[in-house]
Scaffold this active site. Structure first.
Site, short mmCIF file in Angstrom:
data_model
loop_
_atom_site.label_atom_id
_atom_site.label_comp_id
_atom_site.label_asym_id
_atom_site.label_seq_id
_atom_site.Cartn_x
_atom_site.Cartn_y
_atom_site.Cartn_z
N ALA A 1 0.81 -1.23 0.00
CA ALA A 1 0.00 0.00 0.00
C ALA A 1 0.84 1.28 0.00
CB ALA A 1 -0.95 -0.01 1.20
N HIS B 1 13.92 1.78 -17.34
CA HIS B 1 13.14 1.98 -16.12
C HIS B 1 13.92 2.83 -15.12
CE1 HIS B 1 10.40 -1.30 -17.37
NE2 HIS B 1 9.55 -0.74 -16.54
N LYS C 1 14.21 0.12 -9.70
CA LYS C 1 13.63 -1.15 -10.13
C LYS C 1 14.55 -2.32 -9.74
CE LYS C 1 11.26 -3.50 -13.88
NZ LYS C 1 10.17 -3.95 -13.02
N GLY D 1 0.32 -7.74 -9.99
CA GLY D 1 1.17 -7.11 -11.01
C GLY D 1 2.63 -7.34 -10.72
P1 NAD Z 1 7.78 -0.44 -4.44
O1 NAD Z 1 9.05 -0.99 -3.88
O2 NAD Z 1 7.62 1.04 -4.52
O3 NAD Z 1 6.51 -1.01 -3.61
C1 NAD Z 1 6.43 -2.31 -3.11
C2 NAD Z 1 5.81 -2.23 -1.74
O4 NAD Z 1 5.61 -3.57 -1.25
C3 NAD Z 1 6.70 -1.51 -0.73
O5 NAD Z 1 5.98 -0.46 -0.11
C4 NAD Z 1 7.08 -2.60 0.24
O6 NAD Z 1 7.25 -2.13 1.58
C5 NAD Z 1 5.90 -3.53 0.13
N1 NAD Z 1 6.20 -4.86 0.65
C6 NAD Z 1 7.38 -5.53 0.59
N2 NAD Z 1 7.28 -6.70 1.27
C7 NAD Z 1 6.02 -6.78 1.73
C8 NAD Z 1 5.32 -7.73 2.50
N3 NAD Z 1 5.91 -8.86 2.92
N4 NAD Z 1 4.02 -7.49 2.82
C9 NAD Z 1 3.43 -6.35 2.40
N5 NAD Z 1 4.03 -5.39 1.68
C10 NAD Z 1 5.32 -5.61 1.34
O7 NAD Z 1 7.60 -1.11 -5.87
P2 NAD Z 1 6.59 -0.66 -7.04
O8 NAD Z 1 7.33 0.22 -8.01
O9 NAD Z 1 5.29 -0.22 -6.47
O10 NAD Z 1 6.41 -2.07 -7.79
C11 NAD Z 1 5.88 -3.18 -7.10
C12 NAD Z 1 5.80 -4.36 -8.06
O11 NAD Z 1 4.88 -4.08 -9.11
C13 NAD Z 1 7.13 -4.71 -8.75
O12 NAD Z 1 7.21 -6.11 -8.91
C14 NAD Z 1 7.00 -4.02 -10.11
O13 NAD Z 1 7.81 -4.61 -11.10
C15 NAD Z 1 5.53 -4.27 -10.37
N6 NAD Z 1 4.87 -3.36 -11.33
C16 NAD Z 1 3.97 -3.97 -12.16
C17 NAD Z 1 3.23 -3.21 -13.04
C18 NAD Z 1 2.18 -3.90 -13.87
O14 NAD Z 1 1.46 -3.23 -14.65
N7 NAD Z 1 2.01 -5.21 -13.75
C19 NAD Z 1 3.41 -1.81 -13.10
C20 NAD Z 1 4.35 -1.23 -12.22
C21 NAD Z 1 5.05 -2.02 -11.33
#
Ligand code: NAD
Length: 266
Positions: free
Chosen positions: A8, A154, A158, A97
């Protein structure tokens, strides 16, 4: 549908909370972060700048999934697999995602999909999914006569490389041309590495600054070149895609789906 968002406080988390708040038929009832995260206890709506929602961020996914119908998970493969175990236990739907799954981790996701419906897509944007379709058509037309190279850019935070989207693009071209992606993907060229082999697919990665995500697939022939490119200017469309996937999943009992299924492109 009652929705829990995990991750979140992450880059995608806030966008997802905004998109859920704006969507018809969806209500945010849970927001989860990792244990010890400084935002635990903060109202999810305040964190996402949509006003107070009365949904504090917690680290207890099991408690949140007792109420929720569906989980939106944008985290990392190991975290996603733990989350899937909890959702399978409660029989709840999942839209994930997360990117960077190993083949073994993908197999584990497929197992959970025998019990619950899951949308897993490395890129939830409509534009990227249109590109996936264009890549298939282009590879079909060009066959083996054109060299294929994938380049992705990116932001510098990342964690996985190449991006899940770039890998999917390489896989689509490889599958269409009857090649095994894992055999033909070439991630590294350095020094006297020799001439390009006919069937390899080059996978190149650029990291820097705040680039949201850019992908180009080059089909390079003799005297001509086709480039299929997508540039993301904001993360909002990923979040809107995730919301669309939630609405599409309603009523399904099990199975593994991607955005091509959600958008009717498969
Ligand atoms: P981010 O690091 O900003 O956010 C991830 C969040 O998950 C962090 O706030 C972290 O504290 C939290 N987290 C980690 N371990 C956790 C746990 N055990 N329980 C609960 N929360 C936990 O990363 P982001 O840029 O938001 O990207 C997140 C993922 O989404 C990555 O895998 C990224 O590649 C992917 N992504 C996918 C798409 C898509 O369209 N499918 C688009 C953007 C990003």
């Amino acid at each position: 549908m009652k929705v829990t968002v995990v991750g979140a406080a992450g880059r995608m988390g806030g966008r997802l909370i905004q998109a859920v708040k704006a969507a018809d038929g969806l209500e945010l009832t849970g927001a989860i972060e990792r244990p010890g995260h400084p935002q635990i206890g903060t109202d999810a709506g305040l964190l996402a700048a949509v006003g107070e929602l009365g949904v504090p961020i917690t680290d207890d996914l099991a408690a949140a999934m007792k109420t929720a119908d569906i989980l939106i998970d944008f985290t990392f493969p190991e975290v996603t697999l733990n989350n899937l175990e909890i959702c399978a236990k409660f029989g709840k739907m999942v839209v994930s995602g997360s990117t960077g799954f190993t083949p073994e981790q993908k197999t584990a996701v497929e197992k959970y999909a025998e019990q619950i419906p899951i949308v897993l897509a490395p890129n939830m944007s409509v534009g990227v999914n249109a590109c996936f379709k264009l890549l298939k058509e282009t590879a079909k037309i060009l066959g083996d006569d054109f060299d294929v190279e994938v380049v992705e850019l990116h932001h510098n935070k990342k964690k996985d490389s190449p991006s899940g989207t770039a890998v999917r693009m390489g896989e689509i071209v490889a599958e269409t041309l009857g090649r095994d992606y894992n055999r033909v993907a070439n991630y590294h060229r350095e020094g006297m590495c020799g001439e390009r082999t006919k069937k390899e697919i080059g996978m190149q990665t650029v990291r820097g600054g705040d680039i949201v995500g850019e992908h180009t697939v080059y089909f390079i022939g003799m005297g001509e070149r086709i480039e299929i490119s997508h540039r993301a200017m904001s993360r909002d469309m990923f979040a809107r895609g995730a919301v669309r996937a939630c609405q599409w999943l309603e009523g399904k009992s099990s199975g593994l789906f991607d955005m091509q299924d959600v958008l009717g492109l498969s």
